[in-house]
Design a protein around this motif. Sequence first.
Motif, mmCIF file in Angstrom:
data_model
loop_
_atom_site.group_PDB
_atom_site.id
_atom_site.type_symbol
_atom_site.label_atom_id
_atom_site.label_comp_id
_atom_site.label_asym_id
_atom_site.label_seq_id
_atom_site.Cartn_x
_atom_site.Cartn_y
_atom_site.Cartn_z
ATOM 1 N N LEU A 186 2.926 -11.264 -40.382
ATOM 2 C CA LEU A 186 3.012 -12.064 -41.598
ATOM 3 C C LEU A 186 3.803 -13.344 -41.336
ATOM 4 C CD1 LEU A 186 2.566 -12.443 -44.627
ATOM 5 C CD2 LEU A 186 4.625 -11.049 -45.033
ATOM 6 N N GLN A 187 4.908 -13.263 -40.594
ATOM 7 C CA GLN A 187 5.713 -14.422 -40.268
ATOM 8 C C GLN A 187 4.918 -15.410 -39.415
ATOM 9 O OE1 GLN A 187 8.630 -15.245 -41.414
ATOM 10 N NE2 GLN A 187 8.874 -17.111 -40.155
ATOM 11 N N THR A 188 4.165 -14.832 -38.460
ATOM 12 C CA THR A 188 3.344 -15.691 -37.591
ATOM 13 C C THR A 188 2.297 -16.460 -38.399
ATOM 14 O OG1 THR A 188 3.659 -14.191 -35.724
ATOM 15 C CG2 THR A 188 1.782 -15.698 -35.615
ATOM 16 N N ALA A 189 1.646 -15.774 -39.346
ATOM 17 C CA ALA A 189 0.623 -16.430 -40.170
ATOM 18 C C ALA A 189 1.224 -17.553 -41.002
ATOM 19 C CB ALA A 189 -0.046 -15.400 -41.087
ATOM 20 N N HIS A 190 2.389 -17.306 -41.581
ATOM 21 C CA HIS A 190 3.046 -18.351 -42.373
ATOM 22 C C HIS A 190 3.408 -19.546 -41.498
ATOM 23 C CE1 HIS A 190 3.084 -16.431 -46.199
ATOM 24 N NE2 HIS A 190 3.883 -15.412 -45.850
ATOM 25 N N GLU A 191 3.927 -19.273 -40.316
ATOM 26 C CA GLU A 191 4.314 -20.369 -39.424
ATOM 27 C C GLU A 191 3.100 -21.169 -38.951
ATOM 28 O OE1 GLU A 191 6.466 -18.464 -36.345
ATOM 29 O OE2 GLU A 191 8.315 -18.209 -37.535
ATOM 30 N N ARG A 192 2.001 -20.458 -38.682
ATOM 31 C CA ARG A 192 0.790 -21.142 -38.238
ATOM 32 C C ARG A 192 0.228 -22.036 -39.342
ATOM 33 N NH1 ARG A 192 -1.964 -23.157 -33.902
ATOM 34 N NH2 ARG A 192 -4.229 -23.090 -34.253
ATOM 35 N N ARG A 193 0.228 -21.519 -40.566
ATOM 36 C CA ARG A 193 -0.260 -22.328 -41.695
ATOM 37 C C ARG A 193 0.616 -23.553 -41.908
ATOM 38 N NH1 ARG A 193 -1.421 -20.092 -47.261
ATOM 39 N NH2 ARG A 193 -2.726 -21.957 -47.300
ATOM 40 N N ALA A 194 1.917 -23.375 -41.762
ATOM 41 C CA ALA A 194 2.842 -24.502 -41.936
ATOM 42 C C ALA A 194 2.597 -25.562 -40.870
ATOM 43 C CB ALA A 194 4.285 -24.010 -41.881
ATOM 44 N N ALA A 195 2.336 -25.120 -39.628
ATOM 45 C CA ALA A 195 2.071 -26.074 -38.553
ATOM 46 C C ALA A 195 0.787 -26.850 -38.817
ATOM 47 C CB ALA A 195 1.995 -25.327 -37.220
ATOM 48 N N LEU A 196 -0.238 -26.161 -39.291
ATOM 49 C CA LEU A 196 -1.505 -26.829 -39.587
ATOM 50 C C LEU A 196 -1.343 -27.842 -40.717
ATOM 51 C CD1 LEU A 196 -3.966 -23.798 -39.362
ATOM 52 C CD2 LEU A 196 -3.793 -25.702 -37.751
ATOM 53 N N ARG A 197 -0.622 -27.452 -41.744
ATOM 54 C CA ARG A 197 -0.455 -28.361 -42.883
ATOM 55 C C ARG A 197 0.437 -29.556 -42.510
ATOM 56 N NH1 ARG A 197 -2.467 -26.934 -47.518
ATOM 57 N NH2 ARG A 197 -3.308 -24.825 -47.773
ATOM 58 N N ASP A 198 1.430 -29.320 -41.670
ATOM 59 C CA ASP A 198 2.276 -30.422 -41.223
ATOM 60 C C ASP A 198 1.462 -31.427 -40.390
ATOM 61 O OD1 ASP A 198 4.991 -31.633 -40.715
ATOM 62 O OD2 ASP A 198 4.380 -31.196 -38.643
ATOM 63 N N ALA A 199 0.584 -30.918 -39.537
ATOM 64 C CA ALA A 199 -0.263 -31.805 -38.727
ATOM 65 C C ALA A 199 -1.202 -32.616 -39.615
ATOM 66 C CB ALA A 199 -1.060 -30.987 -37.717
ATOM 67 N N ALA A 200 -1.778 -31.962 -40.629
ATOM 68 C CA ALA A 200 -2.667 -32.666 -41.548
ATOM 69 C C ALA A 200 -1.925 -33.772 -42.288
ATOM 70 C CB ALA A 200 -3.285 -31.682 -42.539
ATOM 71 N N LEU A 201 -0.675 -33.484 -42.701
ATOM 72 C CA LEU A 201 0.122 -34.477 -43.422
ATOM 73 C C LEU A 201 0.468 -35.654 -42.522
ATOM 74 C CD1 LEU A 201 1.613 -35.171 -46.053
ATOM 75 C CD2 LEU A 201 3.604 -33.954 -45.137
ATOM 76 N N ARG A 202 0.847 -35.378 -41.294
ATOM 77 C CA ARG A 202 1.228 -36.443 -40.359
ATOM 78 C C ARG A 202 0.035 -37.334 -39.995
ATOM 79 N NH1 ARG A 202 4.331 -33.547 -35.522
ATOM 80 N NH2 ARG A 202 4.125 -35.692 -34.672
#
Length: 559
Positions: free
Chosen positions: A297-313
Amino acid sequence: MIEEISIENLGVIASARLELGAGFTVITGETGAGKTMVLTGLDLLLGGRGDPAVVRSGTDRAVVEGTFVVSDDVARRVEDAGGSLDDDALLLARSLPAKGRSRSFAGGRSVPQAFLSDLAADLVTVHGQSDQLRLRSPARQRALLDAFAGAVPVLAEYRDTWQRLTEARARLEEWQARSDERLGEAARLRAGLELLEALDPQPGEDDALRTEAERLGNVEELRQAAGRAYAALAGTGDGAELDASVLVDVARRALEVSDPELAALSGRLAEVSYLLADIGTDVAAFLTSLEADPDRLQTAHERRAALRDAALRLGVEHPDALAEWSSAAAARLAEIDGPNDGGAALREELAELTAALGARAEQLTAARTEAAARLSEAVDAELAGLAMAGAHLAVGLDPLPEPGPWGAETVSLLLQPRPDSPPRPLGDGASGGELSRVMLALEVAVASPEASTVRPTFVFDEVDAGVGGRAAIEVGRRLAGLARVAQVVVVTHLPQVAAFADTHLLVSKSIGATTITDVRAISGTEREQELARMLSGQEDSDVARRHAAELLDRAVVAR
């Protein structure tokens, strides 16, 4: 070419209709008869300034109408303005009130006065002391020399090349101005591609991770819900006698009777029974798969956060679009960094066009240089016969620092009235009569015998000022020569000039309660009588009549 002019209430002219021939037309008459009003009427038709003072006394307005044979280009311009031709002829009209503003018409449509002025350059060329010289502007002088040189096609090729070179320069300047911007863009693209290369986003990954995270975060709740559902379906919980499968089966058996409709419903319940069994199996499998996994569950949250951060940048609206951004960024970076970048291609195009322009400029300069000598010689010869012996027309070709839109040099026509005077621009230091003769010499020198669907029209006023005797005959002869390729209209007081005309219009006036001027074509005896009047002031003089007849005979022979 002018076919006809009608004038009403203009100065001393109450009503007059002038039919102009295709060749050489002269307008004569006693001083004060109204010859000037004929030219004034023409000036109004050509968009000249209207002075209410020329409206005939006692009338409310003056009206001038003209019929012209025009080129296809002029016809198109009139049609674009909403007008139309009448039997392939263009009708122009000008109404000048004694009070108020004048009105202009072209092809039956009201147009601005400026529209008539724009058409004037393509309809009539007027040479006279009070008129703007047609060849005063450098552009007109250059056009005359190019036409005389037969260099119009070369100029057209030069102009096309110059235009393309100008556009290429603008594109290269823009490309160079954006160089820093492109470097910054390339750096941003590389950083973004490096980020995505490490991240390796997959299409649809964010949605899949969201679903997985929601499931892992609600394991107990999902387990309870699925357990209750399975118990109800399979009868494994409390109150098993009431499970769905048993109840459906009871209902199915109850309907197994001889009635066809109930039997059909029993069959449908059998299908429901099979479906419930499948759902029960799937629910059981779901229960088996449910397992608490905090690390995942922690891994999934971290992966989603990384994807969304990349999209924002990277300015991408949704993480699922990152793969598409990566593909587009790679293509753009290849375009910027490629070995055949836009700048190199533009510089190569610029070099080719510069060389081509230089070659065409040399052609144009050579043609102008050769033609300048011929034109000067031809005009000098004409001026010698027009009582301007010793006058010289110089054609100046002054090189430009670099080729411009019309070539590598400026063109200027300079008049040297006498051998001991310096050449000066046309119009400076010469009388109106001299200028008219210079214009006549130029027009005769450049006149082309080539057939044309529309004959150009030249109007000369004061072309015979200050000349007489043999020089006057030479003026008339040259006007008649020009009339072979153009329509020529001349206001003259010299019988030697009038004798060469194809059409002779007499302006005469009668004085009574009011002064009335009439304009009519004359020939035969009447023409001899008018020439006699011009010769001696006595139209009834036998000597003057014989001289007039001799002038007419010699003018015919001279042609």
